[in-house]
Design a protein around this motif. Structure first.
Motif, PDB file in Angstrom:
ATOM      1  N   MET A   1       0.857  -1.200   0.000  1.00  0.00           N
ATOM      2  CA  MET A   1       0.000   0.000   0.000  1.00  0.00           C
ATOM      3  C   MET A   1       0.884   1.238   0.000  1.00  0.00           C
ATOM      4  O   MET A   1       1.854   1.291   0.738  1.00  0.00           O
ATOM      5  N   LYS A   2       0.522   2.208  -0.793  1.00  0.00           N
ATOM      6  CA  LYS A   2       1.353   3.407  -0.819  1.00  0.00           C
ATOM      7  C   LYS A   2       1.076   4.279   0.406  1.00  0.00           C
ATOM      8  O   LYS A   2       0.087   4.111   1.111  1.00  0.00           O
ATOM      9  N   ASP A   3       2.006   5.214   0.631  1.00  0.00           N
ATOM     10  CA  ASP A   3       1.981   6.003   1.870  1.00  0.00           C
ATOM     11  C   ASP A   3       0.634   6.640   2.198  1.00  0.00           C
ATOM     12  O   ASP A   3       0.194   6.607   3.341  1.00  0.00           O
ATOM     13  N   SER A   4      -0.028   7.226   1.197  1.00  0.00           N
ATOM     14  CA  SER A   4      -1.264   7.939   1.523  1.00  0.00           C
ATOM     15  C   SER A   4      -2.345   6.983   2.037  1.00  0.00           C
ATOM     16  O   SER A   4      -3.124   7.322   2.907  1.00  0.00           O
ATOM     17  N   LEU A   5      -2.359   5.762   1.507  1.00  0.00           N
ATOM     18  CA  LEU A   5      -3.348   4.794   1.987  1.00  0.00           C
ATOM     19  C   LEU A   5      -2.923   4.194   3.324  1.00  0.00           C
ATOM     20  O   LEU A   5      -3.756   3.911   4.183  1.00  0.00           O
ATOM     21  N   LYS A   6      -1.614   4.023   3.509  1.00  0.00           N
ATOM     22  CA  LYS A   6      -1.114   3.530   4.811  1.00  0.00           C
ATOM     23  C   LYS A   6      -1.480   4.493   5.924  1.00  0.00           C
ATOM     24  O   LYS A   6      -1.880   4.074   7.012  1.00  0.00           O
ATOM     25  N   GLN A   7      -1.325   5.763   5.620  1.00  0.00           N
ATOM     26  CA  GLN A   7      -1.617   6.806   6.602  1.00  0.00           C
ATOM     27  C   GLN A   7      -3.115   6.824   6.922  1.00  0.00           C
ATOM     28  O   GLN A   7      -3.526   6.921   8.077  1.00  0.00           O
ATOM     29  N   LEU A   8      -3.922   6.695   5.879  1.00  0.00           N
ATOM     30  CA  LEU A   8      -5.376   6.647   6.074  1.00  0.00           C
ATOM     31  C   LEU A   8      -5.752   5.445   6.937  1.00  0.00           C
ATOM     32  O   LEU A   8      -6.531   5.552   7.881  1.00  0.00           O
TER      33      LEU A   8
ATOM     34  N   SER B   4      -0.301   8.079  -5.707  1.00  0.00           N
ATOM     35  CA  SER B   4      -0.294   6.659  -6.075  1.00  0.00           C
ATOM     36  C   SER B   4      -1.639   6.239  -6.667  1.00  0.00           C
ATOM     37  O   SER B   4      -1.685   5.413  -7.574  1.00  0.00           O
ATOM     38  N   LEU B   5      -2.734   6.826  -6.183  1.00  0.00           N
ATOM     39  CA  LEU B   5      -4.045   6.477  -6.748  1.00  0.00           C
ATOM     40  C   LEU B   5      -4.276   7.184  -8.074  1.00  0.00           C
ATOM     41  O   LEU B   5      -4.904   6.631  -8.981  1.00  0.00           O
ATOM     42  N   LYS B   6      -3.771   8.402  -8.187  1.00  0.00           N
ATOM     43  CA  LYS B   6      -3.881   9.123  -9.479  1.00  0.00           C
ATOM     44  C   LYS B   6      -3.180   8.345 -10.583  1.00  0.00           C
ATOM     45  O   LYS B   6      -3.676   8.230 -11.696  1.00  0.00           O
ATOM     46  N   GLN B   7      -2.012   7.834 -10.246  1.00  0.00           N
ATOM     47  CA  GLN B   7      -1.209   7.080 -11.209  1.00  0.00           C
ATOM     48  C   GLN B   7      -1.932   5.784 -11.603  1.00  0.00           C
ATOM     49  O   GLN B   7      -1.995   5.420 -12.776  1.00  0.00           O
ATOM     50  N   LEU B   8      -2.494   5.128 -10.609  1.00  0.00           N
ATOM     51  CA  LEU B   8      -3.263   3.902 -10.869  1.00  0.00           C
ATOM     52  C   LEU B   8      -4.447   4.212 -11.781  1.00  0.00           C
ATOM     53  O   LEU B   8      -4.691   3.514 -12.771  1.00  0.00           O
ATOM     54  N   ASP B   9      -5.161   5.283 -11.464  1.00  0.00           N
ATOM     55  CA  ASP B   9      -6.348   5.605 -12.247  1.00  0.00           C
ATOM     56  C   ASP B   9      -5.964   5.990 -13.678  1.00  0.00           C
ATOM     57  O   ASP B   9      -6.649   5.613 -14.633  1.00  0.00           O
ATOM     58  N   ALA B  10      -4.867   6.730 -13.818  1.00  0.00           N
ATOM     59  CA  ALA B  10      -4.417   7.120 -15.165  1.00  0.00           C
ATOM     60  C   ALA B  10      -4.080   5.875 -15.985  1.00  0.00           C
ATOM     61  O   ALA B  10      -4.424   5.781 -17.176  1.00  0.00           O
ATOM     62  N   ARG B  11      -3.436   4.903 -15.351  1.00  0.00           N
ATOM     63  CA  ARG B  11      -3.088   3.673 -16.065  1.00  0.00           C
ATOM     64  C   ARG B  11      -4.346   2.930 -16.514  1.00  0.00           C
ATOM     65  O   ARG B  11      -4.444   2.491 -17.666  1.00  0.00           O
ATOM     66  N   HIS B  12      -5.300   2.794 -15.619  1.00  0.00           N
ATOM     67  CA  HIS B  12      -6.522   2.063 -15.966  1.00  0.00           C
ATOM     68  C   HIS B  12      -7.345   2.832 -17.007  1.00  0.00           C
ATOM     69  O   HIS B  12      -7.913   2.222 -17.929  1.00  0.00           O
ATOM     70  N   LEU B  13      -7.388   4.144 -16.884  1.00  0.00           N
ATOM     71  CA  LEU B  13      -8.144   4.939 -17.858  1.00  0.00           C
ATOM     72  C   LEU B  13      -7.549   4.797 -19.264  1.00  0.00           C
ATOM     73  O   LEU B  13      -8.280   4.667 -20.255  1.00  0.00           O
ATOM     74  N   LYS B  14      -6.233   4.778 -19.342  1.00  0.00           N
ATOM     75  CA  LYS B  14      -5.587   4.580 -20.645  1.00  0.00           C
ATOM     76  C   LYS B  14      -5.971   3.206 -21.222  1.00  0.00           C
ATOM     77  O   LYS B  14      -6.290   3.076 -22.409  1.00  0.00           O
ATOM     78  N   PHE B  15      -5.946   2.208 -20.372  1.00  0.00           N
ATOM     79  CA  PHE B  15      -6.354   0.850 -20.759  1.00  0.00           C
ATOM     80  C   PHE B  15      -7.771   0.864 -21.359  1.00  0.00           C
ATOM     81  O   PHE B  15      -8.035   0.240 -22.395  1.00  0.00           O
ATOM     82  N   VAL B  16      -8.654   1.584 -20.692  1.00  0.00           N
ATOM     83  CA  VAL B  16     -10.047   1.668 -21.134  1.00  0.00           C
ATOM     84  C   VAL B  16     -10.150   2.407 -22.469  1.00  0.00           C
ATOM     85  O   VAL B  16     -10.812   1.939 -23.415  1.00  0.00           O
ATOM     86  N   GLU B  17      -9.488   3.549 -22.544  1.00  0.00           N
ATOM     87  CA  GLU B  17      -9.571   4.361 -23.771  1.00  0.00           C
ATOM     88  C   GLU B  17      -8.959   3.634 -24.964  1.00  0.00           C
ATOM     89  O   GLU B  17      -9.492   3.708 -26.078  1.00  0.00           O
ATOM     90  N   ASP B  18      -7.865   2.928 -24.738  1.00  0.00           N
ATOM     91  CA  ASP B  18      -7.216   2.192 -25.828  1.00  0.00           C
ATOM     92  C   ASP B  18      -8.125   1.124 -26.430  1.00  0.00           C
ATOM     93  O   ASP B  18      -7.894   0.643 -27.535  1.00  0.00           O
ATOM     94  N   ARG B  19      -9.129   0.685 -25.664  1.00  0.00           N
ATOM     95  CA  ARG B  19     -10.033  -0.377 -26.132  1.00  0.00           C
ATOM     96  C   ARG B  19     -11.420   0.166 -26.507  1.00  0.00           C
ATOM     97  O   ARG B  19     -12.362  -0.604 -26.678  1.00  0.00           O
ATOM     98  N   ASN B  20     -11.543   1.478 -26.590  1.00  0.00           N
ATOM     99  CA  ASN B  20     -12.832   2.098 -26.957  1.00  0.00           C
ATOM    100  C   ASN B  20     -13.954   1.782 -25.975  1.00  0.00           C
ATOM    101  O   ASN B  20     -15.116   1.658 -26.372  1.00  0.00           O
ATOM    102  N   TRP B  21     -13.619   1.594 -24.719  1.00  0.00           N
ATOM    103  CA  TRP B  21     -14.660   1.263 -23.739  1.00  0.00           C
ATOM    104  C   TRP B  21     -15.193   2.489 -23.010  1.00  0.00           C
ATOM    105  O   TRP B  21     -16.129   2.376 -22.222  1.00  0.00           O
ATOM    106  N   GLN B  22     -14.586   3.630 -23.242  1.00  0.00           N
ATOM    107  CA  GLN B  22     -14.912   4.778 -22.428  1.00  0.00           C
ATOM    108  C   GLN B  22     -16.411   5.099 -22.416  1.00  0.00           C
ATOM    109  O   GLN B  22     -16.982   5.436 -21.392  1.00  0.00           O
ATOM    110  N   LYS B  23     -17.047   4.946 -23.585  1.00  0.00           N
ATOM    111  CA  LYS B  23     -18.468   5.333 -23.631  1.00  0.00           C
ATOM    112  C   LYS B  23     -19.372   4.438 -22.763  1.00  0.00           C
ATOM    113  O   LYS B  23     -20.478   4.822 -22.422  1.00  0.00           O
ATOM    114  N   HIS B  24     -18.892   3.240 -22.452  1.00  0.00           N
ATOM    115  CA  HIS B  24     -19.693   2.371 -21.575  1.00  0.00           C
ATOM    116  C   HIS B  24     -19.456   2.678 -20.107  1.00  0.00           C
ATOM    117  O   HIS B  24     -20.166   2.188 -19.245  1.00  0.00           O
TER     118      HIS B  24
END
Lengths: 122, 122, 122, 122
Positions: A1-8, B4-24
């Motif tokens: 878990m990254k720091d921000s979630l560990k802290q939470l 760390s969560l922003k980075q995770l979300d950006a990665r997953h969003l790219k995954f979604v957009e690359d597969r044309n799933w965004q509209k769902h």
């Protein structure tokens, strides 16, 4: 878990321990508590159209944020209790998904995940 | 949302957009997808005793980690789509909880949250 | 519970007892099992549009029927275990709803339940 | 669906139609509404021990009965909307279960369903 979630999680765990609730917070019970919060989240979206669901704002947005927060709190608490690194697990899952749904399979249209996985059925 | 969560979300969003799933992926649909993942999480715990739920390990622990990961991925995606800072919202919720359940009310025993809130009923 | 549900519950209870599962089937665990089945039901609908959700057929309809069946089985089992008459409780709930949402309040438009209950917020 | 459930669903459907809610009640939305009710049901059980879950009574039992009723109402509404015979589907599921978990496999001990299905993993 990254720091921000560990802290939470550390903050919430202290809150729990200060109130003598720790013995009730088995992973099993925490999973149920998470489920109940998800039910409250769903309630905010159940009668909305697809489009309306993008435009929640004001008091409703605050209420949705609070339910999302509750889910995150229980999610980190379950992970903490089971010694699971939640963010690392999420990146591993992203990696598996990136291989499971090869990008080139989705270039020609708008197949959804279940239409790809179950493609012989459609 | 912390980095760390922003980075995770950006990665997953790219995954979604690359597969044309965004509209769902309306918030409404994402809330449903979150719910389905929570159902899979629950399945791992439903027949376990309280004690067993603390000792999941091996393949079962990996499976549980994967379900927790799925929940986190959808949780950050919903937050991203609605422009909600998930970690900040969780700290605000912790703050409200700390006031709602004053620590001195819980020193004398083992009241659970619902026994405190509903104390007139018990 | 009316006869058809009593008969269903008796059949499922015998199935459970014949396999020595009864001791695992506390109301708490049955509620979790119900939740997990609901998650599987949700999975069939999460990426569908409103319109598509009315036209599930073929194998998908069979799969949906199976999930609905699982939910009913656990629902009657929980009710049986707690000695609750499920159909009577449902009629009582209908009665309360009929008073809570007076029909004349909804003649002028298309207010949804939450818009009526929370009408001061909108 | 057997008569008692048909009658219940007809009553609830009339309630819905009289309030102009029918257009919001797609199977997709009804599945979400069912989920939210299940969340409320879970809330009553999340902090209870296994034993306590058998002894809910008084006001708590009434509240549980109401949540079970809500789940049944949405379950019959989804089935009605999709033209699925819920009780028949439940008996078909019982039949499949009776074959999937042969009674003689469970005579020697207390294997739970997941321990039987996943027996190679344990």
């Amino acid at each position: 878990m990254k720091d921000s979630l560990k802290q939470l999680d550390a903050r919430h765990l202290k809150f729990v321990e200060d109130r003598n609730w720790q013995k009730h917070q088995s992973p099993k019970n925490l999973v149920m508590a998470l489920t109940a919060e998800v039910g409250e989240l769903v309630e905010h979206f159940q009668w909305l159209s697809r489009e309306e669901s993008w435009t929640v704002d004001g008091k409703k947005k605050e209420a949705v944020a609070e339910e999302l927060a509750d889910v995150l709190i229980y999610l980190t608490r379950i992970s903490g209790e089971l010694d699971i690194d939640l963010v690392a697990a999420a990146h591993e899952k992203c990696e598996r998904n990136e291989h499971k749904y090869p990008v080139e399979e989705f270039q020609d249209g708008y197949k959804r995940p279940h239409e790809y996985k179950d493609k012989d059925k459609y």
